[in-house]
Design a protein around this motif. Structure first.
Motif, PDB file in Angstrom:
ATOM      1  N   PRO A 155      15.063 -41.284  37.889  1.00 22.53           N
ATOM      2  CA  PRO A 155      14.609 -39.923  37.547  1.00 22.53           C
ATOM      3  C   PRO A 155      13.190 -39.885  36.993  1.00 22.53           C
ATOM      4  O   PRO A 155      12.449 -38.929  37.252  1.00 22.53           O
ATOM      5  CB  PRO A 155      15.633 -39.466  36.493  1.00 22.53           C
ATOM      6  N   ALA A 156      12.804 -40.924  36.245  1.00 24.23           N
ATOM      7  CA  ALA A 156      11.438 -40.968  35.724  1.00 24.23           C
ATOM      8  C   ALA A 156      10.432 -41.072  36.862  1.00 24.23           C
ATOM      9  O   ALA A 156       9.384 -40.405  36.848  1.00 24.23           O
ATOM     10  CB  ALA A 156      11.280 -42.150  34.768  1.00 24.23           C
ATOM     11  N   ILE A 176       6.214 -38.658  40.374  1.00 22.83           N
ATOM     12  CA  ILE A 176       5.732 -38.360  41.720  1.00 22.83           C
ATOM     13  C   ILE A 176       5.467 -36.861  41.876  1.00 22.83           C
ATOM     14  O   ILE A 176       4.446 -36.433  42.444  1.00 22.83           O
ATOM     15  CB  ILE A 176       6.738 -38.857  42.774  1.00 22.83           C
ATOM     16  N   VAL A 177       6.379 -36.043  41.366  1.00 24.31           N
ATOM     17  CA  VAL A 177       6.253 -34.590  41.510  1.00 24.31           C
ATOM     18  C   VAL A 177       5.029 -34.070  40.753  1.00 24.31           C
ATOM     19  O   VAL A 177       4.192 -33.342  41.307  1.00 24.31           O
ATOM     20  CB  VAL A 177       7.540 -33.889  41.032  1.00 24.31           C
ATOM     21  N   VAL A 178       4.903 -34.424  39.465  1.00 23.16           N
ATOM     22  CA  VAL A 178       3.792 -33.886  38.666  1.00 23.16           C
ATOM     23  C   VAL A 178       2.458 -34.498  39.094  1.00 23.16           C
ATOM     24  O   VAL A 178       1.414 -33.831  39.035  1.00 23.16           O
ATOM     25  CB  VAL A 178       4.026 -34.106  37.162  1.00 23.16           C
ATOM     26  N   GLY A 184      -3.939 -31.552  38.539  1.00 18.36           N
ATOM     27  CA  GLY A 184      -4.537 -30.494  37.744  1.00 18.36           C
ATOM     28  C   GLY A 184      -3.846 -30.266  36.408  1.00 18.36           C
ATOM     29  O   GLY A 184      -3.429 -31.203  35.734  1.00 18.36           O
ATOM     30  N   PRO A 185      -3.687 -29.007  36.011  1.00 16.48           N
ATOM     31  CA  PRO A 185      -3.082 -28.687  34.715  1.00 16.48           C
ATOM     32  C   PRO A 185      -1.643 -29.194  34.577  1.00 16.48           C
ATOM     33  O   PRO A 185      -1.214 -29.535  33.474  1.00 16.48           O
ATOM     34  CB  PRO A 185      -3.133 -27.152  34.677  1.00 16.48           C
ATOM     35  N   ALA A 234       1.977 -32.768  31.725  1.00 11.72           N
ATOM     36  CA  ALA A 234       2.947 -33.857  31.715  1.00 11.72           C
ATOM     37  C   ALA A 234       2.457 -35.017  30.857  1.00 11.72           C
ATOM     38  O   ALA A 234       3.228 -35.599  30.072  1.00 11.72           O
ATOM     39  CB  ALA A 234       3.214 -34.325  33.149  1.00 11.72           C
ATOM     40  N   LEU A 235       1.190 -35.354  30.988  1.00 11.33           N
ATOM     41  CA  LEU A 235       0.619 -36.422  30.159  1.00 11.33           C
ATOM     42  C   LEU A 235       0.625 -36.019  28.687  1.00 11.33           C
ATOM     43  O   LEU A 235       0.870 -36.863  27.816  1.00 11.33           O
ATOM     44  CB  LEU A 235      -0.812 -36.726  30.613  1.00 11.33           C
TER      45      LEU A 235
END
Length: 327
Positions: A78-79, A84-86, A91-92, A97-98
């Protein structure tokens, strides 16, 4: 400060694989009950019950490297999907996420260093400013955000409640900013470079595969301790196997990226293979100094967020400068 001069007066976690020492009260109670029952009590304590405990310990020792694989996979899948998605969104969304993982990691660090009262809000503000600077500005703006937090930190400490170790409070706060904030800002910068989204994945794949290879390689072939004073379970054999796996993982990823040459993939893989274990050891050094096994419970039995990204924090910085030079 504790009686022996240490600022972190916490109970040291027992080395991995050892049981914690029994409490004296419980031990005394067992001796009293055994004495009351006479030799039979002592025999029972060392007989079937002792055999059962020994067999349980033996079963734990006999567990192979694969016994932990299922748990690691359940955490990693899941991680990996979330990253991969974000990362694809960039961009924002990537910055947010970070910011989220960074705040969680900083919180865990400052919680470990609680005896000297780091100023968590200053660390969070600096992190947000550095990520915004990386997204909308340049290296100059990241440096400006990092430098600006020093006077802000001083004002917060000077106007806040009195602290016993104000200098250490500011120093540990800045540790989180430099260790976690700068690394995640570099991850933001790396994503913004040409093909940066793919390079981020390459760096993370190399880091994860290298860490996994080091873990299982050490479990199966480890003989010589790598850094017994920092992390007793790490071995030289595990390190070498992990580095080979990291380089191989990045090279393999490069086969599916026609814009990434074999030489570039090799350089990137070597950089990750060197930086990631140092990041892992750095976090282990801090944990051992404050006497804790895991930084938190964000990932259950697999520890906290900082436990999961410690190697990636160093690898992201090295990966950025290698790819910046190549791109």
């Amino acid at each position: 400060m504790s009686d022996d001069g240490r600022f972190f007066d916490v109970e040291q976690a027992p080395p991995s694989g050892e049981e914690p020492p029994p409490r004296r009260r419980a031990e005394g109670g067992r001796r009293g009950r055994a004495a009351g029952r006479g030799g039979r009590g002592r025999g029972a304590a060392s007989g079937r019950g002792g055999a059962r405990r020994a067999s349980g310990g033996e079963r734990r020792r006999r567990r192979g490297p694969g016994s932990d694989l299922g748990g690691r996979v359940m955490v990693a899948i899941p991680a990996a999907i979330a990253v991969i998605v974000v990362n694809a969104a960039g961009g924002p969304i990537w910055a947010l996420a970070l910011l989220g993982i960074g705040i969680l990691a900083m919180h865990e660090l400052y919680a470990m260093l609680r005896p000297v009262q780091p100023v968590a809000v200053a660390g969070f503000v600096a992190l947000a400013g550095m990520l915004a600077a990386a997204l909308y500005g340049t290296h100059f703006h990241i440096l400006l955000a990092a430098v600006s937090i020093v006077p802000v930190l001083f004002v917060l400490v000077a106007l806040g409640p009195e602290r016993e170790h104000a200098t250490l409070s500011m120093a540990t706060t800045i540790l989180g900013i430099y260790w976690i904030g700068f690394a995640l800002a570099h991850a933001m910068l790396l994503r913004e470079l040409p093909h940066g989204n793919a390079i981020v994945i390459d760096v993370l794949v190399g880091t994860f595969i290298g860490d996994t290879g080091a873990y299982f390689g050490g479990r199966m072939f480890g003989r010589r301790k790598l850094a017994p004073r920092i992390s007793p379970n790490k071995t030289v054999e595990g390190l070498v196997i992990g580095m080979v796996c990291a380089v191989a993982a990045v090279l393999l990823a490069g086969l599916y990226q026609d814009w990434l040459s074999t030489t570039e993939a090799l350089l990137l893989g070597v950089g990750v293979a060197i930086a990631a274990p140092i990041g892992d050891l750095f976090e282990s050094f801090i944990k051992r100094d404050v006497g804790t096994k895991d930084t938190g419970r964000a990932f259950g039995a697999h520890g906290g967020a900082l436990d999961r990204i410690d190697a990636a924090l160093f690898a992201a910085v090295v990966g950025y400068y290698i790819w910046y030079a190549l791109a």
